[in-house]
Enzyme design. Structure first.
Site, PDB file in Angstrom:
ATOM      1  N   ASP A 147      32.275 -17.262  16.515  1.00  0.00           N
ATOM      2  CA  ASP A 147      32.220 -15.833  16.188  1.00  0.00           C
ATOM      3  C   ASP A 147      30.789 -15.334  16.063  1.00  0.00           C
ATOM      4  O   ASP A 147      30.504 -14.161  16.293  1.00  0.00           O
ATOM      5  CB  ASP A 147      32.926 -15.569  14.846  1.00  0.00           C
ATOM      6  CG  ASP A 147      34.436 -15.504  14.977  1.00  0.00           C
ATOM      7  OD1 ASP A 147      34.961 -15.938  16.014  1.00  0.00           O
ATOM      8  OD2 ASP A 147      35.086 -15.017  14.038  1.00  0.00           O
ATOM      9  N   ILE A 208      37.320  -2.339  14.130  1.00  0.00           N
ATOM     10  CA  ILE A 208      37.836  -1.844  12.852  1.00  0.00           C
ATOM     11  C   ILE A 208      39.268  -2.327  12.663  1.00  0.00           C
ATOM     12  O   ILE A 208      40.206  -1.840  13.294  1.00  0.00           O
ATOM     13  CB  ILE A 208      37.802  -0.300  12.783  1.00  0.00           C
ATOM     14  CG1 ILE A 208      36.463   0.246  13.286  1.00  0.00           C
ATOM     15  CG2 ILE A 208      38.056   0.166  11.355  1.00  0.00           C
ATOM     16  CD1 ILE A 208      36.451   1.758  13.451  1.00  0.00           C
ATOM     17  N   ASN A 210      41.490  -4.855   9.332  1.00  0.00           N
ATOM     18  CA  ASN A 210      41.409  -5.079   7.888  1.00  0.00           C
ATOM     19  C   ASN A 210      40.013  -5.565   7.526  1.00  0.00           C
ATOM     20  O   ASN A 210      39.459  -5.223   6.488  1.00  0.00           O
ATOM     21  CB  ASN A 210      42.474  -6.081   7.447  1.00  0.00           C
ATOM     22  CG  ASN A 210      42.679  -6.055   5.948  1.00  0.00           C
ATOM     23  OD1 ASN A 210      41.987  -6.746   5.205  1.00  0.00           O
ATOM     24  ND2 ASN A 210      43.614  -5.236   5.494  1.00  0.00           N
ATOM     25  N   GLY A 211      39.434  -6.377   8.408  1.00  0.00           N
ATOM     26  CA  GLY A 211      38.008  -6.662   8.385  1.00  0.00           C
ATOM     27  C   GLY A 211      37.375  -5.774   9.435  1.00  0.00           C
ATOM     28  O   GLY A 211      37.996  -5.475  10.450  1.00  0.00           O
ATOM     29  N   ASP A 282      46.146  -1.477   3.371  1.00  0.00           N
ATOM     30  CA  ASP A 282      46.607  -1.161   4.722  1.00  0.00           C
ATOM     31  C   ASP A 282      46.291   0.295   5.046  1.00  0.00           C
ATOM     32  O   ASP A 282      46.764   1.204   4.359  1.00  0.00           O
ATOM     33  CB  ASP A 282      48.109  -1.425   4.833  1.00  0.00           C
ATOM     34  CG  ASP A 282      48.609  -1.393   6.268  1.00  0.00           C
ATOM     35  OD1 ASP A 282      48.296  -0.423   6.985  1.00  0.00           O
ATOM     36  OD2 ASP A 282      49.324  -2.327   6.673  1.00  0.00           O
ATOM     37  N   VAL A 331      42.836  -0.928  13.605  1.00  0.00           N
ATOM     38  CA  VAL A 331      42.610   0.463  13.196  1.00  0.00           C
ATOM     39  C   VAL A 331      41.903   1.236  14.300  1.00  0.00           C
ATOM     40  O   VAL A 331      42.278   2.362  14.637  1.00  0.00           O
ATOM     41  CB  VAL A 331      41.803   0.516  11.885  1.00  0.00           C
ATOM     42  CG1 VAL A 331      41.449   1.955  11.526  1.00  0.00           C
ATOM     43  CG2 VAL A 331      42.588  -0.140  10.746  1.00  0.00           C
ATOM     44  N   GLU A 333      41.918   0.829  17.451  1.00  0.00           N
ATOM     45  CA  GLU A 333      42.778   1.075  18.607  1.00  0.00           C
ATOM     46  C   GLU A 333      43.898   2.066  18.308  1.00  0.00           C
ATOM     47  O   GLU A 333      44.369   2.752  19.224  1.00  0.00           O
ATOM     48  CB  GLU A 333      43.400  -0.241  19.087  1.00  0.00           C
ATOM     49  CG  GLU A 333      42.400  -1.242  19.634  1.00  0.00           C
ATOM     50  CD  GLU A 333      42.991  -2.636  19.783  1.00  0.00           C
ATOM     51  OE1 GLU A 333      44.232  -2.744  19.900  1.00  0.00           O
ATOM     52  OE2 GLU A 333      42.228  -3.612  19.767  1.00  0.00           O
ATOM     53  N   ASN A 334      44.331   2.136  17.049  1.00  0.00           N
ATOM     54  CA  ASN A 334      45.566   2.863  16.739  1.00  0.00           C
ATOM     55  C   ASN A 334      45.428   4.081  15.841  1.00  0.00           C
ATOM     56  O   ASN A 334      46.318   4.927  15.832  1.00  0.00           O
ATOM     57  CB  ASN A 334      46.567   1.891  16.099  1.00  0.00           C
ATOM     58  CG  ASN A 334      47.054   0.844  17.073  1.00  0.00           C
ATOM     59  OD1 ASN A 334      47.823   1.147  17.981  1.00  0.00           O
ATOM     60  ND2 ASN A 334      46.593  -0.388  16.920  1.00  0.00           N
ATOM     61  N   GLU A 384      40.291 -11.342  22.245  1.00  0.00           N
ATOM     62  CA  GLU A 384      39.416 -12.471  21.950  1.00  0.00           C
ATOM     63  C   GLU A 384      39.867 -13.737  22.675  1.00  0.00           C
ATOM     64  O   GLU A 384      39.040 -14.572  23.057  1.00  0.00           O
ATOM     65  CB  GLU A 384      39.362 -12.692  20.434  1.00  0.00           C
ATOM     66  CG  GLU A 384      38.666 -11.548  19.706  1.00  0.00           C
ATOM     67  CD  GLU A 384      38.842 -11.585  18.201  1.00  0.00           C
ATOM     68  OE1 GLU A 384      37.916 -12.037  17.526  1.00  0.00           O
ATOM     69  OE2 GLU A 384      39.909 -11.154  17.719  1.00  0.00           O
TER      70      GLU A 384
END
Length: 399
Positions: A147, A208, A210-211, A282, A331, A333-334, A384
């Site tokens: 990473d 973007i 949750n992390g 969330d 997040v 993407e949506n 990924e």
């Protein structure tokens, strides 16, 4: 000739996998093994569009890998384990030892283990997966994909903390950055979409979920990123605080009676959207509560977007301009709401975005800028696993 590459993400009690046909980048099968080492472990695999779920008692990662390989043969995904040409393993932390992906040898295993103090929750778990696969598939090349590697191009002025320099030399205290595989994938994909050489692009990648982390990518290389020595730094996240004044830690200890480890736990698991809203980490819940008029949910949403907004301005300055802004991960993407809040007011730097187009895009690849906008804004679903498979293929000497 096509090759079958396994992309692996091993956690302490889980194993996520994708079998990918390369270079076509076609997903042959994918799945997840959960609750490894516990009773009623769950094995899920998708074959030809059908999701198959089984419950077993899976003692360890080696048994999990055996079950996965047996399932491949059982469902006709492969005839033999030797149909698999290579395996790519996600490893969270490569420190300064691994500026790029690497063939895994016994020595590399030891080096990954030596970096566990930098990622105590992740590297040991990644190693469990590596060791299980190397034992059961000894004839197949195994590649570690880190990473942190993508961010090893950051110059010293970007990664160095303003601490005594000896701390960096003696203890490796510096910014490392994370989500590198995702940032690398979307930057390459953006160049493909635009039909331009990546060397000509100044790009800000907003991963973007949750992390969350933001990366400044100049000419295909990371020159700065928001996460730091650990993934706690940077923007506000689901349960992580992001950047705070370090002097708050002893202050909180004094006021609450918590020790340093407990305060760190608060910063990692009880802060961010959860800490401000008091209800959820969330983003979907937060948006719903904000729409219902709940002030703290709205505040959490505002703080979340504001921190990302500031990094975009900062990184545009860092690169003397920007050509492309990319939104990716769950997040990014949506959530058209978060994207709108992040982009609001950026017209001064050449960002002209289409509100109606933005509202219509959820989880798909699309431009959300007006055609005349000097800065392009693109939603790109991250992948990924494909990036890991590409790194394995790039070694070029697979069987």
């Amino acid at each position: 000739m096509s090759k079958l590459i396994l992309a692996i993400n091993a956690g302490s009690s889980s194993l996520k996998f994708q079998l990918i046909e390369m270079p076509e980048e076609k997903i042959v099968t994918k799945g997840l093994i959960e609750r490894i080492g516990l009773k009623d472990s769950v094995f899920t695999i998708e074959v030809n569009g059908d999701k198959i779920k089984e419950t077993n008692d899976i003692a360890d990662h080696e048994e999990a890998v055996n079950i996965m390989l047996d399932s491949f043969k059982k469902h006709g995904v492969i005839d033999s384990i030797y149909d698999i040409n290579g395996t790519g393993h996600r490893v969270v932390h490569g420190g300064e030892l691994f500026p790029e992906s690497v063939y895994i040898t016994d020595e590399v295993e030891k080096q990954i283990e030596s970096l566990s103090e930098l990622a105590p929750l992740h590297n040991p778990a990644n190693l469990m997966g590596i060791r299980a696969f190397r034992k059961l598939l000894p004839e197949i090349p195994h590649v570690a994909v880190f990473d942190t590697s993508f961010h090893q191009t950051m110059p010293e002025k970007s990664f160095l903390y303003s601490l005594p320099y000896q701390y960096y030399k003696d203890y490796g205290i510096r910014k490392y950055g994370f989500h590198g595989t995702s940032h690398k994938y979307v930057s390459q994909r953006a160049a493909d979409i635009l039909g331009k050489p990546i060397e000509e692009l100044r790009l800000i990648s907003c991963h973007i979920g949750n992390g969350a982390s933001i990366a400044a990518i100049d000419g295909g290389e990371s020159v700065d990123t928001s996460m730091g020595f650990t993934p706690l730094a940077g923007v506000t996240m689901g349960t992580r605080s992001g950047n705070i004044d370090p002097a708050l830690i002893p202050f909180i200890m004094e006021k609450t009676g918590k020790n340093a480890e407990e305060v760190l736990n608060t910063l990692n698991k009880e802060s961010g959207l959860l800490g401000i809203s008091g209800t959820s980490s969330d983003l979907r819940d937060i948006q719903g509560e904000a729409e219902e008029g709940k002030d703290r949910a709205q505040l959490a949403l505002d703080v979340f977007a504001s921190r990302i907004h500031k990094y975009i301005g900062s990184y545009a300055t860092r690169m003397h301009g920007v050509d492309v802004i990319v939104f990716t991960a769950g997040v990014g993407e949506n959530s058209d709401v978060v994207r709108a809040k992040v982009l609001e007011g950026l017209e001064f730097m050449g960002v002209y975005w289409d509100a109606k187009k933005n509202e219509s895009i959820h989880g798909e690849e699309a431009f959300i800028n007006y055609p005349h906008s000097p800065v392009k804004v693109i939603v790109i679903p991250t992948n990924e696993e494909v990036m890991i498979a590409r790194d394995v293929i790039n070694f070029g000497d697979l069987k």
